[in-house]
Design an enzyme around this catalytic site. Sequence first.
Site, PDB file in Angstrom:
ATOM      1  N   HIS A 121     -82.889 -18.283 -99.366  1.00 39.17           N
ATOM      2  CA  HIS A 121     -81.780 -18.529-100.292  1.00 39.17           C
ATOM      3  C   HIS A 121     -81.583 -17.233-101.082  1.00 39.17           C
ATOM      4  CE1 HIS A 121     -79.938 -20.195-103.974  1.00 39.17           C
ATOM      5  NE2 HIS A 121     -79.647 -21.275-103.287  1.00 39.17           N
ATOM      6  N   ASP A 198     -91.000 -19.598-102.560  1.00 34.83           N
ATOM      7  CA  ASP A 198     -89.882 -20.328-103.160  1.00 34.83           C
ATOM      8  C   ASP A 198     -90.013 -21.785-102.725  1.00 34.83           C
ATOM      9  OD1 ASP A 198     -87.533 -21.532-103.830  1.00 34.83           O
ATOM     10  OD2 ASP A 198     -86.223 -20.151-102.747  1.00 34.83           O
ATOM     11  N   GLN A 201     -86.854 -26.164-102.309  1.00 34.96           N
ATOM     12  CA  GLN A 201     -86.609 -27.303-101.401  1.00 34.96           C
ATOM     13  C   GLN A 201     -87.912 -27.986-101.025  1.00 34.96           C
ATOM     14  OE1 GLN A 201     -83.710 -28.591-100.475  1.00 34.96           O
ATOM     15  NE2 GLN A 201     -82.487 -26.989-101.432  1.00 34.96           N
ATOM     16  N   LYS A 224     -83.970 -30.577-108.522  1.00 37.14           N
ATOM     17  CA  LYS A 224     -84.028 -31.034-107.120  1.00 37.14           C
ATOM     18  C   LYS A 224     -85.105 -32.088-106.953  1.00 37.14           C
ATOM     19  CE  LYS A 224     -82.438 -26.636-105.334  1.00 37.14           C
ATOM     20  NZ  LYS A 224     -81.083 -26.683-104.800  1.00 37.14           N
ATOM     21  N   CYS A 360     -75.595 -20.358 -99.940  1.00 34.37           N
ATOM     22  CA  CYS A 360     -76.324 -19.277-100.638  1.00 34.37           C
ATOM     23  C   CYS A 360     -77.368 -18.639 -99.717  1.00 34.37           C
ATOM     24  CB  CYS A 360     -77.002 -19.765-101.909  1.00 34.37           C
ATOM     25  SG  CYS A 360     -75.875 -20.401-103.139  1.00 34.37           S
TER      26      CYS A 360
END
Length: 403
Positions: A121, A198, A201, A224, A360
């Site tokens: 991303h 990261d 998600q 999220k 993104c």
Amino acid sequence: MAITSFDAAAFRRCFPACGDDPVYLDSAATALKPQVMIEATRHYYQDGGATVHRSQHHAARRLTQRYEQARAQVAELLHAGDEASVIWTKGATEAINLVAQSFLRPVLQAGDEILVSEAEHHANLIPWLMVAQQCQASVVKLPLNERGVPDINKLPALLTPKTRLLALGQMSNVTGACPDLRAALNIAHANGTPVMVDGAQGIVHQPPDVARLDIDFYAFSAHKLFGPTGLGVLYAHPRWFSAMSPWQGGGKMLTQASFSGFTPQPIPHMFEAGTPNIAGVVGFSAVLEWMKEIDWPAAESHCVALADEAENALRQREGFISYRAANSPVLAFNFAGIHHSDLITLLAEQGIALRAGQHCAQPLMQALGITGCLRASFAPYNNGEDIKRLLSALDYALTLLSD
Ligand code: PMP
């Protein structure tokens, strides 16, 4: 049939926004919020004002305790041994920028390299491009393998004595592909390279054990994970504390200040300058408490089963192209000869909430050879009825667009 303690209908009832309209299949962008979060946030605003780590009155002291307890809840979720490793930020994006500016920038030299996977991303690419530009360093690409996953086998050749950091996502927000984090961490560490993961998600589908995996830095956003917007977390391994310096100055990040300088507080408070998102932390704390009642592996299987069902049904439609990784709860797709923007417009008009575009992740789009795609993302509150509605809206849109 598998035995599971996950009650999908009961889970759905926790979310007041889950009605008939729209059919919400955009949880990878942001998740809907459970009633417990809404209530906790309302109480914070309704029961009187107070801030944290400042005033001495009762409400302020109570909230400070709650704020720090929430930090401990996050440490428990991530299996982080040391609560000080949990730094509140305004999201995954800010957490990654914090690492770029407070950890990497002071040591990054001209000619150094930052290795970044092609699946990232923009939040896990642009901060590295920025710091590389600031220090005349460069960003090197870790390409995808034939299955569209960052190619861990290429790591040994790409890691050099100049590699100062590896940036890798736990799960792609487009394909849902998950690289082998453990292998990547082992290889990078053997080269003396710290790893920024990261988890924006990934955490929703499998919270990591940062201690067992020996993760250096881990970022995620509360919104999220069924929590509020404007709140996120950076986990930093204590071995890096002494290498990190403040990147934003302001109230409560220091122990002493004068016109000749200041002394920063220890981590995490060094990185929490200014009044934090207290309402957000209170709301997220309620979510984390509620999460303990849920059988998450079973909830995750429910999401993957829905994505399987939707993908199998879509495969019956002519021209369907899937970018979905195996066992992903995220289903990215296109229809040959039909622009994703046309399709999304007709789906939105029929009350189907999903997302189309580049997500993104422009380098990933280039690697896939596409200008964009649609993405249906499944959360535990989705059900078979949502898929039926998606299919019927899609069939109608495809009929109009193929005319
Ligand atoms: N990384 C990934 C994989 C994401 O999906 C997102 C959110 N779309 C981010 C980072 C950034 O999260 P936020 O915008 O909440 O900071």
